[in-house]
Design a protein around this motif. Structure first.
Motif, mmCIF file in Angstrom:
data_model
loop_
_atom_site.group_PDB
_atom_site.id
_atom_site.type_symbol
_atom_site.label_atom_id
_atom_site.label_comp_id
_atom_site.label_asym_id
_atom_site.label_seq_id
_atom_site.Cartn_x
_atom_site.Cartn_y
_atom_site.Cartn_z
ATOM 1 N N LEU A 172 91.174 -9.599 21.273
ATOM 2 C CA LEU A 172 92.465 -9.187 20.916
ATOM 3 C C LEU A 172 92.716 -9.244 19.654
ATOM 4 C CD1 LEU A 172 94.512 -9.917 24.255
ATOM 5 C CD2 LEU A 172 93.270 -7.993 23.747
ATOM 6 N N ASP A 173 92.324 -10.499 19.244
ATOM 7 C CA ASP A 173 92.842 -10.719 17.519
ATOM 8 C C ASP A 173 92.110 -9.671 16.750
ATOM 9 O OD1 ASP A 173 94.523 -12.892 18.401
ATOM 10 O OD2 ASP A 173 92.864 -14.254 18.275
ATOM 11 N N LYS A 174 90.649 -9.297 17.218
ATOM 12 C CA LYS A 174 89.864 -8.619 16.337
ATOM 13 C C LYS A 174 90.246 -7.182 16.605
ATOM 14 C CE LYS A 174 86.335 -11.951 15.532
ATOM 15 N NZ LYS A 174 84.938 -12.139 15.783
ATOM 16 N N LYS A 175 91.053 -6.975 17.914
ATOM 17 C CA LYS A 175 91.490 -5.630 18.141
ATOM 18 C C LYS A 175 90.126 -4.549 18.281
ATOM 19 C CE LYS A 175 96.070 -5.839 16.352
ATOM 20 N NZ LYS A 175 97.208 -5.162 15.809
ATOM 21 N N ARG A 176 89.100 -5.053 18.764
ATOM 22 C CA ARG A 176 87.780 -3.858 18.891
ATOM 23 C C ARG A 176 86.870 -4.870 19.805
ATOM 24 N NH1 ARG A 176 83.912 -6.260 15.952
ATOM 25 N NH2 ARG A 176 84.525 -7.762 14.350
ATOM 26 N N PRO A 177 85.839 -4.203 20.165
ATOM 27 C CA PRO A 177 84.883 -4.661 21.053
ATOM 28 C C PRO A 177 84.015 -5.786 20.084
ATOM 29 C CG PRO A 177 84.888 -2.372 21.747
ATOM 30 C CD PRO A 177 85.943 -2.711 20.407
ATOM 31 N N ILE A 178 83.632 -6.867 20.668
ATOM 32 C CA ILE A 178 82.669 -7.687 19.762
ATOM 33 C C ILE A 178 81.350 -7.431 20.225
ATOM 34 C CG2 ILE A 178 84.675 -9.140 18.851
ATOM 35 C CD1 ILE A 178 83.898 -11.087 20.848
ATOM 36 N N GLN A 179 81.124 -7.315 21.859
ATOM 37 C CA GLN A 179 79.930 -7.072 22.319
ATOM 38 C C GLN A 179 79.987 -6.072 23.211
ATOM 39 O OE1 GLN A 179 79.628 -11.573 22.756
ATOM 40 N NE2 GLN A 179 77.485 -11.002 22.535
ATOM 41 N N ARG A 180 79.033 -5.581 23.625
ATOM 42 C CA ARG A 180 78.613 -4.469 24.588
ATOM 43 C C ARG A 180 77.481 -4.777 25.320
ATOM 44 N NH1 ARG A 180 80.997 -0.893 20.753
ATOM 45 N NH2 ARG A 180 82.914 0.159 21.331
ATOM 46 N N THR A 181 77.693 -4.420 26.841
ATOM 47 C CA THR A 181 76.121 -4.016 27.413
ATOM 48 C C THR A 181 76.126 -2.917 28.399
ATOM 49 O OG1 THR A 181 74.654 -5.371 29.113
ATOM 50 C CG2 THR A 181 77.139 -5.548 29.391
ATOM 51 N N SER A 182 74.896 -2.157 28.298
ATOM 52 C CA SER A 182 75.056 -0.913 29.007
ATOM 53 C C SER A 182 74.398 -1.176 30.475
ATOM 54 C CB SER A 182 74.102 -0.125 28.346
ATOM 55 O OG SER A 182 74.708 0.478 27.145
ATOM 56 N N THR A 183 74.813 -0.672 31.377
ATOM 57 C CA THR A 183 74.316 -0.641 32.722
ATOM 58 C C THR A 183 73.948 0.537 33.136
ATOM 59 O OG1 THR A 183 76.430 -0.151 33.835
ATOM 60 C CG2 THR A 183 76.204 -2.350 33.253
ATOM 61 N N THR A 184 73.156 0.621 34.423
ATOM 62 C CA THR A 184 72.630 1.764 34.917
ATOM 63 C C THR A 184 73.543 2.189 36.142
ATOM 64 O OG1 THR A 184 71.044 0.575 36.393
ATOM 65 C CG2 THR A 184 70.175 1.182 34.196
ATOM 66 N N LEU A 185 74.701 1.638 36.182
ATOM 67 C CA LEU A 185 75.690 1.938 37.438
ATOM 68 C C LEU A 185 76.324 3.216 37.518
ATOM 69 C CD1 LEU A 185 77.530 -1.612 37.319
ATOM 70 C CD2 LEU A 185 75.489 -0.886 38.871
ATOM 71 N N GLY A 186 76.396 3.801 36.360
ATOM 72 C CA GLY A 186 77.295 5.067 36.013
ATOM 73 C C GLY A 186 78.701 4.643 35.899
ATOM 74 N N PRO A 187 79.736 5.525 36.005
ATOM 75 C CA PRO A 187 81.054 5.348 36.004
ATOM 76 C C PRO A 187 81.486 3.857 36.510
ATOM 77 C CG PRO A 187 80.796 7.542 36.739
ATOM 78 C CD PRO A 187 79.498 6.773 37.080
ATOM 79 N N ARG B 54 74.957 -9.915 28.367
ATOM 80 C CA ARG B 54 73.586 -9.269 28.719
ATOM 81 C C ARG B 54 73.680 -9.001 30.489
ATOM 82 N NH1 ARG B 54 68.182 -10.958 30.087
ATOM 83 N NH2 ARG B 54 68.997 -13.172 29.974
ATOM 84 N N THR B 55 73.252 -7.876 30.421
ATOM 85 C CA THR B 55 73.091 -7.601 31.987
ATOM 86 C C THR B 55 71.720 -8.048 32.702
ATOM 87 O OG1 THR B 55 74.351 -5.490 31.710
ATOM 88 C CG2 THR B 55 73.083 -5.496 33.678
ATOM 89 N N LEU B 56 71.993 -9.103 33.630
ATOM 90 C CA LEU B 56 71.040 -9.743 33.890
ATOM 91 C C LEU B 56 70.217 -8.921 35.113
ATOM 92 C CD1 LEU B 56 72.289 -13.471 34.489
ATOM 93 C CD2 LEU B 56 70.846 -12.427 32.239
ATOM 94 N N ASP B 57 71.019 -8.269 35.918
ATOM 95 C CA ASP B 57 70.421 -7.540 37.208
ATOM 96 C C ASP B 57 71.358 -6.368 37.345
ATOM 97 O OD1 ASP B 57 69.234 -6.487 39.398
ATOM 98 O OD2 ASP B 57 69.123 -8.648 40.349
#
Length: 717
Positions: free
Chosen positions: A218-233, A264-267
């Motif tokens: 919240l202090d930086k007002k932006r994402p600091i890390q992201r991870t992609s999943t294969t889950l869909g929406p 990191r998406t472990l599974d």
């Protein structure tokens, strides 16, 4: 893998699961059946069939205290609230042209929050039917954009009094429900977000319809890390209680496990179920309930604790470690710490046996851990090092110090032996004696004393400094005795090897510990001690973070000074400008006082009593940083007054009140509804183009300089 057990099965999808404070779980089905279930026995309690309604997982909600259930009813657009004890509708909230698509209660069950298909976020008190506040709108109105017809509010989450909502445009609004100060609008992207979960007061997770989970500071007002999943929406995000992991799910059959420290998406298929997922909730730190499209509610043990404990109890350590690698959630359990302690004790015993030349006994002690990948290199290095232990003893006996230290550099585990510790103790004794000799002018004697260590790479810099620059050691010793921190800093910077001396290391405490001591002193208002500790930190530890800590000390002092001078307005403005001060007890005291006043003001606003609001808040009614909150109180009060005129058929006073209201606040949704009510009674109001326009919701402060009337019909410029 997590173990699944079907807890119950209904005729339609389980669309809501909510853990209540009474320990039960509230469930709702697609066909509007409502009931409670005991999470341990799966016994159903208090089944109730709701009136026919178009329920979705988002437009109905249990209050956390288990007393109320709210749901949306269309045609007419309204929110109904059922008392679960009497199973009767006890309140209805008319939303008219603002159909509700999102409902949630705050953690204390004091407020009902609704997100509408028109992009607005409304707040009611649970014991009243009158709107108490409008928190935000999606998209944010900036005075230039065209009206957007198909907007929405997609999700909401709470952390204490903080509420985060997301809506049209993929933005997130975070505000304090009690103060509405420091409201932040974060735009991680333009993709719709359907799931939010707080980690703490400064960080939250969001999941969007592209299957991306973002960690937002919240202090930086932006994402600091992201991870992609294969889950869909992504429709569900659950941060597990240990805050090391989170679960993410979509409308499909899988739940992903995300490691939060690395994002990191472990599974992606940590949990797989047989039907599409409609709802999730944690019954306890190790038990997840999942509501499915096929009408079943699955109870899932996230980590096989019983199996893990059994493996430890039966000394099946290889299998226990293998299980913990396969089930990473086990690594956050107390049982895993117990397993690590068992290994440490076995390792220490084996080390003692190796030192006693009892290699077979050492191998026996560590044999239960052979074959564990995470321990393999350490155990191999241990036995490899001790193949050279006789050589170490021989070198020690011959006082071949250069070769001793060369050997331990090749095999570092030999430094853990008592034999090597005796060498280090000998060095410390000799070096201390040498310092005394140098200080008394006996340089040659000191040189002879240290000669055996003269060719040791790690010791020669100390010896050269002591012999070549004895004045540095003399000054350094004196500075240490006198706690002359500037001199200590100067010398240790000029001669970095001084920072490796035991006396220096003993003086310099862990910077984090020192920082904690400073914060603790500030919390107790021990400002003089905080200053002394801060000086010590700055003199001994060279860190860019020192300036931030120094600024925090200054702010803490200023807040306390303002409070002692009874300048409450300035106190609140200061803590709103510097939210980092929230950790101070004084800030908590001020906020508790504010919350008590606001509760009283809300009750007064719901009966149109502006006089009481002005009396309760005093000068704080004009607090700029919280004008959204106080402005909402006045809006509700004046709206109630106008509605009272309508109830008494005092149409002229109602019309006068509406014009005064618009002059004071500008046009808003609530007044438009009142104007429509008047029109239904045949009373028409003609407004200019300027009067029909919305204004920023804090501009009423400009009008308030002319005074705040007790009655809206008397409000004058």
């Amino acid at each position: 893998m997590p173990t699944l057990m079907e807890c119950l099965r209904e005729q339609s999808a389980i669309i809501v699961l909510k853990k209540l404070k009474n320990g039960q779980i509230g469930l709702v089905t697609q066909t509007a059946a409502l009931f409670l279930v005991d999470p341990d026995s799966c016994v159903l309690n208090g089944r109730f069939q709701l009136p026919a309604s178009q329920l979705t997982p988002r437009n109905c909600a249990f209050s956390p205290d288990g007393r109320y259930f709210a749901f949306t009813q269309y045609e007419p657009n309204a929110i109904r609230v059922i008392d679960l004890r009497t199973k009767q509708v006890v309140r209805s909230y008319a939303t008219q042209e603002h159909p509700v698509e999102l409902l949630t209660f705050d953690p204390r069950s004091s407020y009902l929050v609704a997100g509408t298909k028109t992009g607005r976020v409304f707040v009611w008190r649970t014991e009243s039917t009158n709107l108490i506040a409008r928190l935000s709108s999606f998209p944010e109105y900036d005075g230039t954009q065209f009206k957007i017809e198909n907007t929405f509010v997609s999700t909401a989450a709470f952390k204490g009094t903080l509420i985060a909502t997301s809506g049209y445009g993929g933005s997130i609004v975070v505000t304090n429900l009690q103060t509405q100060a420091n409201t932040q609008r974060i735009k991680p992207g333009k993709v719709r977000i359907d799931a939010i979960s707080f980690l703490d007061e400064s960080r939250l997770l969001s999941g969007n319809i592209d299957g991306v989970v973002s960690l937002i500071h919240l202090d930086k007002k932006r994402p600091i890390q992201r991870t992609s999943t294969t889950l869909g929406p992504i429709a569900h995000l659950l941060v597990l209680p240990n805050q090391h992991f989170a679960l993410a799910a979509s409308k499909y059959n899988h739940i992903a496990l995300i490691k939060l420290d690395t994002m990191r998406t472990l599974d992606n298929a940590f949990i797989s179920v047989e039907a599409p997922i409609r709802s999730l909730c944690l019954a306890d730190p190790n038990t997840l309930f999942v509501g499915l499209e096929d009408g079943s509610a699955q109870r899932i043990s996230l980590a096989p604790l019983e199996t893990f404990d059994y493996l430890i109890q039966t000394a099946s350590y290889v299998e226990a470690y293998a299980l913990s690698e396969h089930e990473p959630l086990l690594q956050q359990r107390s049982s895993y710490k117990q397993l690590e302690n068992i290994f440490s004790q076995a390792y220490e015993y084996a080390l003692q046996q190796l030192c006693a030349n009892q290699t077979a006994s050492a191998r026996d002690a560590l044999s239960p851990f052979m074959g564990i990948p995470s321990k393999e290199q350490r155990l191999f290095s241990l036995f490899e090092a001790f193949e050279h232990y006789p050589r170490l003893l021989e070198l020690i006996k011959k006082e071949r110090y250069n070769l001793i230290y060369s050997l331990t550099m090749r095999f570092p585990l030999l430094t853990e032996t008592p034999a090597f510790n005796t060498v280090e103790e000998q060095w410390n004794v000799l070096f201390t004696k040498a310092q005394r000799l140098v200080l008394t002018g006996q340089k040659e004697e000191a040189k002879k004393l240290l000669y055996p260590f003269n060719t040791v790479a790690g010791k020669s810099p100390f010896i050269r400094l002591l012999l070549d620059h004895p004045e540095a050691f003399i000054e350094f010793s004196r500075a240490l005795d006198e706690k002359d921190f500037p001199k200590i800093k100067q010398l240790s910077k000029s001669y970095p090897v001084l920072q490796q001396t035991p006396t220096y290391r003993a003086l310099v405490t862990d910077p984090e510990t020192l920082t904690d001591e400073i914060i603790h002193a500030l919390k107790r208002k021990a400002f003089e001690k905080a200053d002394i500790l801060y000086t010590l930190l700055c003199e001994l530890v060279h860190s860019a973070e020192n300036s931030e800590l120094g600024s925090f000390i200054d702010k803490s002092k200023k807040l306390n000074a303002l409070y002692e001078k009874k300048k409450l307005m300035a106190c609140y403005e200061f803590i709103d400008t510097h939210p980092e001060l929230s950790i101070l007890p004084l800030t908590a005291k001020l906020e508790a006082q504010w919350m008590r006043q606001i509760k009283e003001c809300e009750s007064a606003a719901l009966v149109g009593n502006v006089v009481s609001i002005k009396k309760i808040l005093g000068p704080l009614i004009l607090l700029k940083t919280r004008s959204e909150r106080t402005g909402n109180l006045l809006r509700v009060s004046y709206q109630m007054q106008i509605k009272l005129f309508l109830s008494k058929d005092l149409y002229e006073r109602a019309k006068e009140g509406i014009f005064n209201y618009i002059d004071f606040f500008g046009m808003d949704v609530e007044v438009r509804q009142i104007i429509k009510l008047l029109a239904k009674r045949g009373v028409q109001i003609t407004l200019t183009q300027e009067q029909q326009e919305h204004r920023h919701r804090s501009l009423w402060l400009v009008e308030a300089k002319h005074g705040i009337a007790d009655s809206i019909s008397d409000q004058k410029k």
